[in-house]
Design a protein around this motif. Structure first.
Motif, PDB file in Angstrom:
ATOM      1  N   ARG B  47       0.826  -1.212   0.000  1.00 14.53           N
ATOM      2  CA  ARG B  47       0.000   0.000   0.000  1.00 14.53           C
ATOM      3  C   ARG B  47       0.859   1.261   0.000  1.00 14.53           C
ATOM      4  O   ARG B  47       0.443   2.301  -0.501  1.00 14.53           O
ATOM      5  CB  ARG B  47      -0.972  -0.010   1.186  1.00 14.53           C
ATOM      6  CG  ARG B  47      -1.962  -1.159   1.112  1.00 14.53           C
ATOM      7  CD  ARG B  47      -2.901  -1.173   2.284  1.00 14.53           C
ATOM      8  NE  ARG B  47      -3.972  -0.189   2.147  1.00 14.53           N
ATOM      9  CZ  ARG B  47      -5.043  -0.374   1.401  1.00 14.53           C
ATOM     10  NH1 ARG B  47      -5.200  -1.480   0.736  1.00 14.53           N
ATOM     11  NH2 ARG B  47      -5.965   0.554   1.328  1.00 14.53           N
ATOM     12  N   LEU B  50       1.949   1.888  -3.506  1.00 15.18           N
ATOM     13  CA  LEU B  50       0.865   2.434  -4.317  1.00 15.18           C
ATOM     14  C   LEU B  50       0.413   3.804  -3.819  1.00 15.18           C
ATOM     15  O   LEU B  50      -0.591   4.330  -4.271  1.00 15.18           O
ATOM     16  CB  LEU B  50      -0.320   1.463  -4.300  1.00 15.18           C
ATOM     17  CG  LEU B  50      -0.072   0.138  -5.028  1.00 15.18           C
ATOM     18  CD1 LEU B  50      -1.088  -0.891  -4.609  1.00 15.18           C
ATOM     19  CD2 LEU B  50      -0.111   0.349  -6.522  1.00 15.18           C
ATOM     20  N   SER B  51       1.140   4.340  -2.841  1.00 14.75           N
ATOM     21  CA  SER B  51       0.822   5.618  -2.197  1.00 14.75           C
ATOM     22  C   SER B  51      -0.608   5.676  -1.667  1.00 14.75           C
ATOM     23  O   SER B  51      -1.228   6.729  -1.639  1.00 14.75           O
ATOM     24  CB  SER B  51       1.135   6.816  -3.095  1.00 14.75           C
ATOM     25  OG  SER B  51       0.182   6.951  -4.121  1.00 14.75           O
ATOM     26  N   LEU B  52      -1.114   4.538  -1.251  1.00  7.71           N
ATOM     27  CA  LEU B  52      -2.395   4.549  -0.534  1.00  7.71           C
ATOM     28  C   LEU B  52      -2.146   4.988   0.893  1.00  7.71           C
ATOM     29  O   LEU B  52      -2.971   5.629   1.525  1.00  7.71           O
ATOM     30  CB  LEU B  52      -3.035   3.151  -0.539  1.00  7.71           C
ATOM     31  CG  LEU B  52      -3.621   2.689  -1.856  1.00  7.71           C
ATOM     32  CD1 LEU B  52      -3.942   1.216  -1.812  1.00  7.71           C
ATOM     33  CD2 LEU B  52      -4.887   3.469  -2.162  1.00  7.71           C
ATOM     34  N   ILE B  53      -0.973   4.607   1.419  1.00  8.71           N
ATOM     35  CA  ILE B  53      -0.545   5.130   2.709  1.00  8.71           C
ATOM     36  C   ILE B  53       0.839   5.747   2.521  1.00  8.71           C
ATOM     37  O   ILE B  53       1.551   5.415   1.577  1.00  8.71           O
ATOM     38  CB  ILE B  53      -0.509   4.038   3.805  1.00  8.71           C
ATOM     39  CG1 ILE B  53       0.378   2.873   3.388  1.00  8.71           C
ATOM     40  CG2 ILE B  53      -1.887   3.531   4.109  1.00  8.71           C
ATOM     41  CD1 ILE B  53       0.479   1.794   4.440  1.00  8.71           C
ATOM     42  N   TYR B  54       1.182   6.652   3.423  1.00  9.93           N
ATOM     43  CA  TYR B  54       2.443   7.361   3.290  1.00  9.93           C
ATOM     44  C   TYR B  54       3.455   6.847   4.304  1.00  9.93           C
ATOM     45  O   TYR B  54       3.102   6.585   5.443  1.00  9.93           O
ATOM     46  CB  TYR B  54       2.212   8.859   3.473  1.00  9.93           C
ATOM     47  CG  TYR B  54       1.322   9.444   2.406  1.00  9.93           C
ATOM     48  CD1 TYR B  54       1.741   9.481   1.090  1.00  9.93           C
ATOM     49  CD2 TYR B  54       0.048   9.910   2.704  1.00  9.93           C
ATOM     50  CE1 TYR B  54       0.928  10.009   0.095  1.00  9.93           C
ATOM     51  CE2 TYR B  54      -0.782  10.432   1.716  1.00  9.93           C
ATOM     52  CZ  TYR B  54      -0.327  10.476   0.411  1.00  9.93           C
ATOM     53  OH  TYR B  54      -1.139  10.989  -0.566  1.00  9.93           O
ATOM     54  N   LYS B  75       1.393   5.115 -11.826  1.00 10.21           N
ATOM     55  CA  LYS B  75       0.251   4.197 -11.792  1.00 10.21           C
ATOM     56  C   LYS B  75      -0.319   3.889 -13.178  1.00 10.21           C
ATOM     57  O   LYS B  75      -1.094   2.949 -13.318  1.00 10.21           O
ATOM     58  CB  LYS B  75      -0.841   4.749 -10.872  1.00 10.21           C
ATOM     59  CG  LYS B  75      -0.501   4.573  -9.407  1.00 10.21           C
ATOM     60  CD  LYS B  75      -1.539   5.233  -8.532  1.00 10.21           C
ATOM     61  CE  LYS B  75      -1.055   5.318  -7.092  1.00 10.21           C
ATOM     62  NZ  LYS B  75      -1.910   6.240  -6.330  1.00 10.21           N
ATOM     63  N   TYR B  80      -2.969  -3.426 -10.287  1.00  3.92           N
ATOM     64  CA  TYR B  80      -3.008  -3.840  -8.887  1.00  3.92           C
ATOM     65  C   TYR B  80      -4.235  -4.709  -8.628  1.00  3.92           C
ATOM     66  O   TYR B  80      -5.341  -4.384  -9.053  1.00  3.92           O
ATOM     67  CB  TYR B  80      -3.040  -2.595  -7.991  1.00  3.92           C
ATOM     68  CG  TYR B  80      -3.332  -2.867  -6.528  1.00  3.92           C
ATOM     69  CD1 TYR B  80      -2.494  -3.687  -5.768  1.00  3.92           C
ATOM     70  CD2 TYR B  80      -4.443  -2.298  -5.905  1.00  3.92           C
ATOM     71  CE1 TYR B  80      -2.757  -3.920  -4.431  1.00  3.92           C
ATOM     72  CE2 TYR B  80      -4.699  -2.533  -4.562  1.00  3.92           C
ATOM     73  CZ  TYR B  80      -3.857  -3.343  -3.830  1.00  3.92           C
ATOM     74  OH  TYR B  80      -4.127  -3.567  -2.511  1.00  3.92           O
TER      75      TYR B  80
END
Lengths: 265, 294
Positions: B47, B50-54, B75, B80
């Motif tokens: 994640r 995928l830069s869903l979280i930093y 992306k 994914y």
């Protein structure tokens, strides 16, 4: 553009339902006007029996109550309440819908920035609200011309009706910031109904006391119909307050949303 | 060339464990396994990529670009597939896939049809009415329809029947042959063993080892089982290089790594009834990594 269209399609049904509901309410109330106007004097007597505080709270203003504009203010406060619920629902669902339906992973792994996602979604709900207002305003205007007993200022009628839109904008922004900050909203409806009714009752309480400053507490009191009818303008201090709330909430939402972690479900 | 470079990536969530100081690279064209039990930090790492979280600290690059800063650009070339797929319920499969394709600036209709055919997926059904396995298929098609250069899979096989798994692996291998790099996270060793060239083993948020599958299974690991005529002293085989020593009456078994002659000499000194020497499967090596530090 694709996100915008997708979102708009998702809100199609609810927008139609809300538009029809608001239209039905205004058509129903305005259809009562001719008989009200007919028995104006007797009604005045009955209403005079009510304490002024209560009349203020439910939005009855005796001075102009039996003109069509004065009469229109009465359903308008109720319609604004419903409209606020619609806007708050839309606002809170912008972000929380993705979390609840667990589609955030889908959308956020696409080659788009979070800013663009939020903007597209915000524009989509804004469009839904504008469409609702257009339908409502058209229906209300037609109805007003049908039932009028004497001429009235159409400009004032529009100005009064637009308060619905302004209040909706404020609640839309409030809903957005809540959905961005609270990471997992279980039910949009409880949050939006709770918030809207809390502000509505706060507004009722503040108008019974008559203190000017307390009106800032509730967005429902930002647009005083009596003032609008008297001066044919909005109160600028409240317009500014509303605008500040909207801008702050939206800017903060962008800030939080682009920085926050999207957790797995 | 490295498609993914992860440098000292750390993510902490308050008290809960995240990942600590993770570093590894995925080379172009390889199928890279990312393995560990549930909660070890596989999804957290993915994640973050995928830069869903930093990340709390550290960084990662994909295609040589920072994965946070250039996220939208990167992306375009990533497909994914999350472990659990949920899509907008009141849409048809076809419409969802079209929506997904609309994010990429290429025509994906042909590829959607191909993939749907291979996966035996009915495009005209509503997503609502699909079974878990079929939803998963939607996820697979959705992740691959734009022919990405990097495919990231987070425990992708749950919910797929063995036949579909096979087809899915075939598709992956085909994509890999066409040049796609694949990061495959899983807690099921057999599938990683089948598919991957290299693996990173993650444990409690830290990388334990990054190895080629072939190295992991290399001959220096031996599984020995010895049956003796009389019970042995318990620590007879307690020499360096021996792991997981078990003595049950006349049967002694252990894993051995090192010079095989030392063990053979020990064995020659005792009276044995039978002897088995095997290469351990990945499962056992994996357990070995896990128990070593426990």
């Amino acid at each position: 553009m694709n996100i915008f269209l997708h979102e708009l399609r998702a809100y199609r049904k609810s927008t139609i339902i809300w538009s029809i509901s608001l239209t039905l309410i205004v058509v129903f109330y305005l259809s009562l006007y001719p008989s009200f106007a007919h028995d104006a004097e007797e009604f005045t007597k009955i209403l005079e029996g009510y304490p002024e505080a209560i009349r203020n709270a439910i939005g009855i203003n005796l001075g102009g109550f039996f003109t069509i504009l004065g009469f229109y203010c009465f359903p308008l406060s109720f319609i604004t309440l419903c409209g606020a619920i619609q806007a708050m629902n839309l606002g809170t669902s912008i972000v929380s819908k993705e979390v609840r339906e667990k589609t955030a992973d889908f959308l956020l792994t696409k080659p788009v920035t979070r800013t663009r996602i939020l903007t597209s979604k915000l524009l989509a709900v804004l469009t839904a609200i504008v469409l609702t207002n257009i339908v409502y305003l058209a229906a209300a205007s037609i109805m007003a011309f049908q039932v009028k007993t004497e001429d009235f200022s159409f400009k004032l009628f529009i100005m009064l009706s637009l308060t619905l839109f302004f209040v909706q904008l404020i609640f839309l922004a409030l809903g957005l910031i809540i959905s961005v900050i609270v990471s997992k909203l279980k039910s949009v409806l409880t949050v939006s109904l709770g918030t809207v009714f809390a502000f509505y009752f706060l507004g009722m309480l503040s108008s019974t006391s008559g203190e000017e400053a307390k009106r800032y507490i509730s967005p429902f009191k930002y647009f005083d119909t009596a003032y609008i009818m008297k001066h044919a303008s909005y109160e600028s201090s409240f317009l500014i307050a509303g605008a500040i709330i909207i801008i702050l909430a939206i800017v903060a939402s962008y800030f939080v949303y682009t920085k926050k972690d999207i957790h797995a479900v | 060339m490295n498609v993914i470079e992860i440098k000292n990536l750390t993510k902490t969530y308050g008290k809960a464990r995240g990942i600590t100081d993770i570093s590894f690279n995925v080379e172009q064209g390889e199928i890279f396994g990312f393995i560990g039990p549930n909660g070890a930090g596989k999804s957290t790492t993915i994640r973050t990529l995928l830069s869903l979280i930093y990340p709390t600290s550290g960084s990662a690059t994909i295609f040589g670009k920072d994965c946070i800063q250039f996220a939208p650009e990167i992306k375009k070339e990533i497909g994914y597939l999350p472990s659990e797929v949920f899509y907008y319920d009141n849409m048809k499969v076809k419409d969802l896939l079209k929506y997904s394709a609309s994010f990429y600036k290429k025509d994906c209709t042909k590829r959607i049809k191909e993939l749907a055919e291979i996966m035996d997926l009915d495009l005209n059904k509503k997503i609502d009415d699909l079974s878990l396995g079929n939803k998963k298929k939607v996820g697979i098609v959705q992740g691959l329809l734009h022919e990405p250069k990097l495919i990231i899979l987070d425990e992708p096989t749950s919910g797929l029947d063995p036949l579909m798994q096979q087809k899915f692996f075939d598709i992956l291998e085909e994509e890999n042959k066409k040049g796609a790099t694949i990061l495959f996270s899983s807690h099921i060793l057999s599938e990683v063993q089948r598919l991957c060239n290299r693996v990173a083993i993650i444990k409690e948020g830290k990388i334990v080892t990054v190895e080629k599958i072939s190295t992991l299974k290399e001959n220096n690991y031996k599984k020995l089982k010895i049956e003796t005529k009389a019970p042995l002293e318990k620590d007879y085989f307690q020499i360096s290089g021996v792991n997981k020593l078990e003595v049950n009456d006349n049967i002694t078994s252990f894993l051995f790594r090192g010079n095989i002659n030392t063990v053979m000499k020990k064995i020659a000194d005792i009276e044995i009834a039978n002897l088995w020497i095997e290469e351990p499967d990945l499962e056992e090596i994996f357990m070995h990594y896990y128990e070593k530090e426990a």
